[in-house]
Design an enzyme around this catalytic site. Structure first.
Site, PDB file in Angstrom:
ATOM      1  N   TYR A 140       0.775  -1.158   0.052  1.00 32.46           N
ATOM      2  CA  TYR A 140       0.056   0.134   0.184  1.00 32.46           C
ATOM      3  C   TYR A 140       0.749   1.106   0.013  1.00 32.46           C
ATOM      4  O   TYR A 140       0.369   2.314  -0.533  1.00 32.46           O
ATOM      5  CB  TYR A 140      -0.947  -0.021   1.301  1.00 32.46           C
ATOM      6  CG  TYR A 140      -2.157  -0.640   1.056  1.00 32.46           C
ATOM      7  CD1 TYR A 140      -2.152  -2.042   1.020  1.00 32.46           C
ATOM      8  CD2 TYR A 140      -3.401   0.015   1.235  1.00 32.46           C
ATOM      9  CE1 TYR A 140      -3.389  -2.704   0.722  1.00 32.46           C
ATOM     10  CE2 TYR A 140      -4.554  -0.535   1.224  1.00 32.46           C
ATOM     11  CZ  TYR A 140      -4.590  -2.132   1.121  1.00 32.46           C
ATOM     12  OH  TYR A 140      -5.978  -2.568   1.006  1.00 32.46           O
ATOM     13  N   LYS A 185       3.086 -15.293   2.687  1.00 35.49           N
ATOM     14  CA  LYS A 185       3.003 -16.032   1.673  1.00 35.49           C
ATOM     15  C   LYS A 185       4.753 -16.254   1.309  1.00 35.49           C
ATOM     16  O   LYS A 185       5.254 -16.039   0.644  1.00 35.49           O
ATOM     17  CB  LYS A 185       2.379 -14.990   0.319  1.00 35.49           C
ATOM     18  CG  LYS A 185       2.584 -15.794  -0.997  1.00 35.49           C
ATOM     19  CD  LYS A 185       1.449 -17.041  -1.153  1.00 35.49           C
ATOM     20  CE  LYS A 185       1.583 -17.677  -2.412  1.00 35.49           C
ATOM     21  NZ  LYS A 185       0.733 -18.776  -2.422  1.00 35.49           N
ATOM     22  N   ASP A 217      -3.187 -18.123   0.563  1.00 34.07           N
ATOM     23  CA  ASP A 217      -4.144 -19.022   0.006  1.00 34.07           C
ATOM     24  C   ASP A 217      -4.906 -19.990   0.838  1.00 34.07           C
ATOM     25  O   ASP A 217      -6.254 -20.198   0.551  1.00 34.07           O
ATOM     26  CB  ASP A 217      -3.404 -19.522  -1.474  1.00 34.07           C
ATOM     27  CG  ASP A 217      -2.315 -20.451  -1.188  1.00 34.07           C
ATOM     28  OD1 ASP A 217      -1.706 -20.323   0.103  1.00 34.07           O
ATOM     29  OD2 ASP A 217      -1.770 -20.922  -2.200  1.00 34.07           O
ATOM     30  N   ASP A 241      -6.930  -6.762   4.450  1.00 32.32           N
ATOM     31  CA  ASP A 241      -7.845  -6.089   3.875  1.00 32.32           C
ATOM     32  C   ASP A 241      -8.839  -7.142   3.127  1.00 32.32           C
ATOM     33  O   ASP A 241     -10.067  -7.300   3.266  1.00 32.32           O
ATOM     34  CB  ASP A 241      -7.100  -5.201   2.580  1.00 32.32           C
ATOM     35  CG  ASP A 241      -8.271  -4.423   1.754  1.00 32.32           C
ATOM     36  OD1 ASP A 241      -9.416  -3.915   2.511  1.00 32.32           O
ATOM     37  OD2 ASP A 241      -8.208  -4.537   0.761  1.00 32.32           O
ATOM     38  N   ASP A 245     -12.664  -8.758   4.734  1.00 32.53           N
ATOM     39  CA  ASP A 245     -13.960  -8.846   3.747  1.00 32.53           C
ATOM     40  C   ASP A 245     -14.495 -10.184   3.676  1.00 32.53           C
ATOM     41  O   ASP A 245     -15.615 -10.544   3.868  1.00 32.53           O
ATOM     42  CB  ASP A 245     -13.723  -8.258   2.279  1.00 32.53           C
ATOM     43  CG  ASP A 245     -13.795  -6.791   2.292  1.00 32.53           C
ATOM     44  OD1 ASP A 245     -13.529  -5.837   3.229  1.00 32.53           O
ATOM     45  OD2 ASP A 245     -14.430  -6.547   1.161  1.00 32.53           O
TER      46      ASP A 245
HETATM   47  C1  IPM Z   1     -10.580  -0.770   3.969  1.00 29.71           C
HETATM   48  C2  IPM Z   1     -10.545   0.007   2.440  1.00 29.71           C
HETATM   49  C3  IPM Z   1      -9.279   0.601   2.295  1.00 29.71           C
HETATM   50  C4  IPM Z   1      -8.048  -0.363   2.292  1.00 29.71           C
HETATM   51  C5  IPM Z   1      -9.040   1.361   0.878  1.00 29.71           C
HETATM   52  C6  IPM Z   1     -10.337   2.242   0.492  1.00 29.71           C
HETATM   53  C7  IPM Z   1      -8.063   2.326   0.647  1.00 29.71           C
HETATM   54  O1  IPM Z   1     -10.498  -1.136   1.538  1.00 29.71           O
HETATM   55  O2  IPM Z   1     -10.299  -0.086   4.866  1.00 29.71           O
HETATM   56  O3  IPM Z   1     -10.710  -2.012   3.880  1.00 29.71           O
HETATM   57  O4  IPM Z   1      -7.710  -1.040   1.268  1.00 29.71           O
HETATM   58  O5  IPM Z   1      -7.297  -0.513   3.262  1.00 29.71           O
HETATM   59 MN    MN Z   2     -10.921  -3.136   2.470  1.00 29.74          MN
END
Ligand code: IPM
Ligand code: MN
Ligand code: NAD
Length: 346
Positions: A140, A185, A217, A241, A245
């Site tokens: 990042y 990884k 993975d 990240d 999710d």
């Molecule tokens: C999160 C988001 C951010 C990230 C983006 C919007 C920069 O996806 O906070 O999870 O990748 O950290």
């Molecule tokens: Mn995110």
């Protein structure tokens, strides 16, 4: 009775809706416990680009640094795609400028929602994971290059960056079920080999914590096949990240998860893990619970108000148990009404 000054960064899309919902709940808990919370709103992301030309205006950053804690909604949206500056740069810049290297993302199943999970009930029952995501390093923040036909993003980590976030994860595991899964990884990436070596070395200070390593993975697979086998999950920025999710799917909706972004000192930043959800923005449809749980983390980690944090979490749990739900979970409540139901329980 105590006084605290909070900064709200509503941002874009559903950000303002869920931030205002969380403010309603913070105001309710402050009334109940007799605290005085002062709120100041500042622009970030696309809203800030529109207002000032910058995704993170200096005045916003200064207000955050001078506050007791920051609550953020979300940034981004199609409106700013292809522009010279992106809303997401504002979020990355505030995390970096405030030194918020550790992002705690709890993913816990609410029993009444077990049937909302796409997984079988027996697989998700009892799931209680804390993802500790490194937040200010890795790909990042590495150097980027771009020509007409090539592009690169550098992934770099130092021992110091790995150690400080790993300590947070080991300490968290110690206060929970005593298990830490470090995700990397290491079969391919040099940064991951440094990550693993560093975590193994640090483990000597935590003999009471059980440490295991997972390649990212297979971790993505095991998070679905055996989610209840995980306690604390430590990983680098991008893996964290993606895996968070994925973990939100276990719980039934990405709208349920909050997070705390913390540094070594200074105010923390508290944000739901979801984005600006442009597809439902401005329609009072977003689930505010992720933002409200972020507000609970703000109370716990940011203001050290443990009983108040627990009261908010209990109010969220009670609303869910009463079947008061937003559309993402099959309910009929709007964002604002959902927040009112939670606030009323305080
Ligand atoms: C999160 C988001 C951010 C990230 C983006 C919007 C920069 O996806 O906070 O999870 O990748 O950290
Ligand atoms: Mn995110
Ligand atoms: P998203 O998280 O915004 O949305 C993914 C899906 O989840 C959508 O269908 C959305 O409607 C749904 N969803 C998200 N939040 C919800 C909520 N509270 N209640 C109900 N449903 C919800 O991810 P995306 O669509 O990939 O990204 C949209 C924008 O948000 C992009 O610009 C991205 O960069 C940004 N983003 C910002 C943050 C942040 O500010 N922390 C996090 C992730 C994505």
């Amino acid at each position: 009775m105590s006084r605290h000054s909070l900064v709200l960064l509503p941002g874009d899309g559903v950000g303002p809706e869920v931030t205002h919902a969380a403010r309603l709940v913070l105001q309710a808990v402050a009334r109940r416990f007799g605290h005085d919370l002062a709120f100041a709103e500042h622009p970030i992301g696309g809203a800030a680009i529109d207002a000032t030309g910058e995704p993170l205006p200096e005045a916003t950053l200064q207000a955050c640094v001078a506050s007791d804690a920051v609550l953020l909604g979300a940034v981004g949206g199609p409106k700013w795609d292809g522009g010279a500056k992106r809303p997401e740069q504002g979020l990355l810049a505030i995390r970096k400028s405030m030194g918020l290297f550790a992002n705690l993302r709890p993913a816990k199943i609410d029993d009444p929602l077990i049937d909302r999970s796409p997984l079988k009930a027996e697989a998700v029952r009892g799931v209680d994971i804390l993802i500790v995501r490194e937040l200010t390093g890795g790909v990042y923040f590495g150097e980027r290059t771009r020509t007409a036909t090539t592009a690169s993003d550098l992934c770099a980590y130092s021992v110091e960056e790995i150690e400080r976030v790993a300590r947070i994860a080991f300490d968290a595991a110690r206060g929970r079920r005593g298990k830490l899964t470090s995700v990397d990884k290491a079969n391919v990436l040099e940064t991951s080999r440094l990550w693993r070596e560093t975590v193994v070395r640090l483990h000597r200070d935590y003999p009471d914590v059980t440490l295991e390593h997972q390649l990212v993975d297979s971790m993505a697979m095991k998070l679905i096949t055996s989610p209840s086998s995980f306690d604390v999950v430590l990983t680098e920025n991008m893996f964290g990240d993606i895996l968070s999710d994925e973990a939100s799917v276990l719980a039934g909706s990405i709208g349920l998860l909050g997070s705390a972004s913390l540094g070594a000192s200074g105010p923390g930043l508290f944000e739901p893990i979801h984005g600006s959800a442009p597809d439902i923005a401005g329609q009072d449809r977003a689930n505010p619970i992720g933002a409200i749980r972020s507000a609970a983390m703000l109370l716990r980690y940011g203001l050290k108000l443990k009983a108040e944090a627990e009261a908010v979490e209990a109010a969220v749990g009670a609303a869910i148990a009463a079947g008061e739900l937003t559309g993402d979970l099959g309910g009929a409540l709007g964002t604002q009404a959902m927040a009112e139901r939670i606030a009323a329980r305080l």
